[in-house]
Design an enzyme around this catalytic site. Sequence first.
Site, mmCIF file in Angstrom:
data_model
loop_
_atom_site.group_PDB
_atom_site.id
_atom_site.type_symbol
_atom_site.label_atom_id
_atom_site.label_comp_id
_atom_site.label_asym_id
_atom_site.label_seq_id
_atom_site.Cartn_x
_atom_site.Cartn_y
_atom_site.Cartn_z
ATOM 1 N N HIS A 1 0.834 -1.214 0.000
ATOM 2 C CA HIS A 1 0.000 0.000 0.000
ATOM 3 C C HIS A 1 0.853 1.242 0.000
ATOM 4 C CE1 HIS A 1 -2.643 -2.824 2.534
ATOM 5 N NE2 HIS A 1 -2.721 -3.084 1.247
ATOM 6 N N CYS B 1 -4.823 -1.302 -17.955
ATOM 7 C CA CYS B 1 -4.559 -0.352 -16.876
ATOM 8 C C CYS B 1 -3.521 -0.826 -15.865
ATOM 9 C CB CYS B 1 -5.851 0.029 -16.157
ATOM 10 S SG CYS B 1 -6.590 -1.343 -15.276
HETATM 11 C C1 PEP Z 1 -3.874 -4.830 -12.024
HETATM 12 O O1 PEP Z 1 -3.965 -5.891 -11.416
HETATM 13 O O2 PEP Z 1 -3.201 -4.680 -13.062
HETATM 14 C C2 PEP Z 1 -4.568 -3.631 -11.521
HETATM 15 C C3 PEP Z 1 -4.624 -2.529 -12.227
HETATM 16 O O3 PEP Z 1 -5.109 -3.702 -10.279
HETATM 17 P P1 PEP Z 1 -4.265 -3.611 -8.922
HETATM 18 O O4 PEP Z 1 -2.849 -3.278 -9.270
HETATM 19 O O5 PEP Z 1 -4.924 -2.575 -8.094
HETATM 20 O O6 PEP Z 1 -4.405 -4.996 -8.383
#
Ligand code: PEP
Length: 746
Positions: free
Chosen positions: A364, A677
């Site tokens: 985090h 993303c």
């Molecule tokens: C991912 O898993 O690529 C994502 C964008 O979500 P997080 O990094 O929040 O798990």
Amino acid sequence: MPDGLESESRKLLGRLRDLMAEEAAGQERLDKITHLTANSMGCEVCSIYLFRDEETLELCATEGLKAEAVHQTRMRVGEGLVGRVAKSGARVNTADAPSAPGFRYMPETGEEIYSSFLGVPIQRLGETLGVLVVQSKEARKFIDDEVYALEVVAMVLAEMAELGAFVGEGAAMSARHTQPYLIRGVTGQEGAAEGHVWLHEPRVVVTNPIADDPHREMERLHEAVEQLRVGVDQMLAGARGGDKEQLEVLEAYRMFANSRSWMRRMQEDISRGLSAEAAVEKEQSTARTRLSQVPDAYLRERLHDLDDLSNRLLRILTGQGSVTGAEMPDDPVLIARNIGPGELLEYGRKLKGIVLEEGSVGSHAAIVARALAIPLVIRAGRVTTEALNGNHIMVDGDQGVVHLRPDDTVVAAFRDKMAMMAQAQERYASIREKAAETLCGKTISLQMNAGLMADLPSLAGSGAEGVGLFRTELQFLVRSQMPKRTELAELYARVLDAADGKRVVFRTLDIGSDKVLPYMKATDEPNPALGWRAIRVALDRPGVMRMQLQALLRAANGRPLSVMFPFIAQYSEYTQARAEMDKALERERILGHPIPESLEVGAMLETPSLGFAPDAFFREVDFLSIGGNDLKQFFFAADRENERVRRRYDTLNSSFLTYIQQIISRCDTHGTPISFCGEDAGRPVEAVCLAAMGLRSLSMRPASIGPVKHLLRKTNLDELRQVIENAREAGEQSVRPAVMDYLRKQ
Ligand code: PEP
Ligand code: MG
């Protein structure tokens, strides 16, 4: 312990204290200490050896050995009896040194005539700084009280701030804490920063290791331990019913705080002449050395607990809290062993950089550092031991390197690099309003990832078209209790206001795995990343998701709304989640609240299974976003938080790119909008390759938009696609070498 002996060791300490109070400093003081120690212990020789660099010890002062050997005699760690003490951190006590294992005599010192040898490590907080030795001609083994007295002298030596300054010219360890120090860690967030050290938990400085009045010191110790116990009990009471691991740690704290043997050892230290704080530190040091040698991971973890507890006790005794009265520099670079997201947010954007001794890329704290665009280096070994408040420091987040107290050449080179980066930023600013149009005429939509209100100003500054991923869990993570619906609705409304008509894709709560809410009952799972997380929690306990969906609908207040569900692994999970959205919408309609002008409901593709979902799923879902961070970890079965395995698999691995290409092709067939993303979207080389595979929408950290757009505008995606396909057909495991070669030529 016989009274006579006890008073002997106290007498030695008393003389030592008088000596420390004298004007003499540097070599003279060191010489006096060896003289005093040898005399008091009835030995012919007393010598101090200090680390010159990580491998070599140097004789820095002696009473009894040849004076010309000082700063000349050196030995490697592990070599001879002195080297053995340095290596093991354990004392050597022998009546017959020449026959002791490892003995090697140094002819230049004239030590061959001494038979008895007692060497103890000079340690501070478990770190060995050197070795203190007494030798005598008479063959005798030193008794416990003598060993103890020598250990205490070693401890007083370790507390001398200027200790390192005694080592001869040109030594790497000389003047410890004043010399440049380079630390190689791991990138947490890219970027470069220059500033001055700000220690999150400053080290406690013990200025009075020796005390006159043992009774008074005993009282001080008892009072402080009592205060400590009350504090631990209060923490325990507060944590009941909460996180299991936290409880376990606190139980361990309590066990240590009530440990009679710990208390007894500290009392014994005081009775021999140490101050209460010196006694705590001495036991802390011993425990550190002992525990750092145990192979058991669980026991080593307890080392941290005991350490924390000792630090607390030291703070009580010295009155040095986290607030030491030191003033935070204007350009603070935060140094900590580890830090929570909430604490980091409290510091906020005023930090220039962050260096953590522990931490992980997926933690985090790393997510928050990224959200705040503060360069972060994690796993920077020994940084909390090496750095002092106010030290000049340069953080290279790109390379994961930290220059502590850099010398002039490093400063110049680093500033050049920062200037180049600033120039590049200017270049990016000049294309901010331009489209990310490639040389082959394709336009890629670039969006930003966000999660905090503080991120929103970047929307205008970065040139992002919208927010492609709003991680709603960050708001939940930085709080101590579950937020209320009205609070969330207000917050989401402010996000939409700040976006000023640009599209924001809200991802519903993605908790579990490494994202654990302090106020939700933690579940004990063998593999949390494969466990009860994200949409699985939401569907099993729909209360929170319902509240969140309502808050989103209220926040939209008639405006267009985009929502996506995390971690969908199969079609039915999407339909169930979507049904929740439909119900929420219906409820709003019945209540007469405005409903969004348009509503898109998407899913994140983060598990390989979803790429193989039935066609109906691709037709039904409004849009998909590839969460490359999770998708990659499951595709390669390599934990994203485990640095050891994470780096084995390249995003530009041919199999992974082929899989991405197949997903895109299925989306094209069914007209499903798709974007990417994960973190890789923000890495320029990876981003152009993803675009070459057919992605037309990428969402990334705001700071990455400039560099990604810059490279996209210089790339012909058709040609790049050909390069990738050729490399793949040639059987290359990773297309990276071919891609880099092509890009360099451009
Ligand atoms: C991912 O898993 O690529 C994502 C964008 O979500 P997080 O990094 O929040 O798990
Ligand atoms: Mg994810």
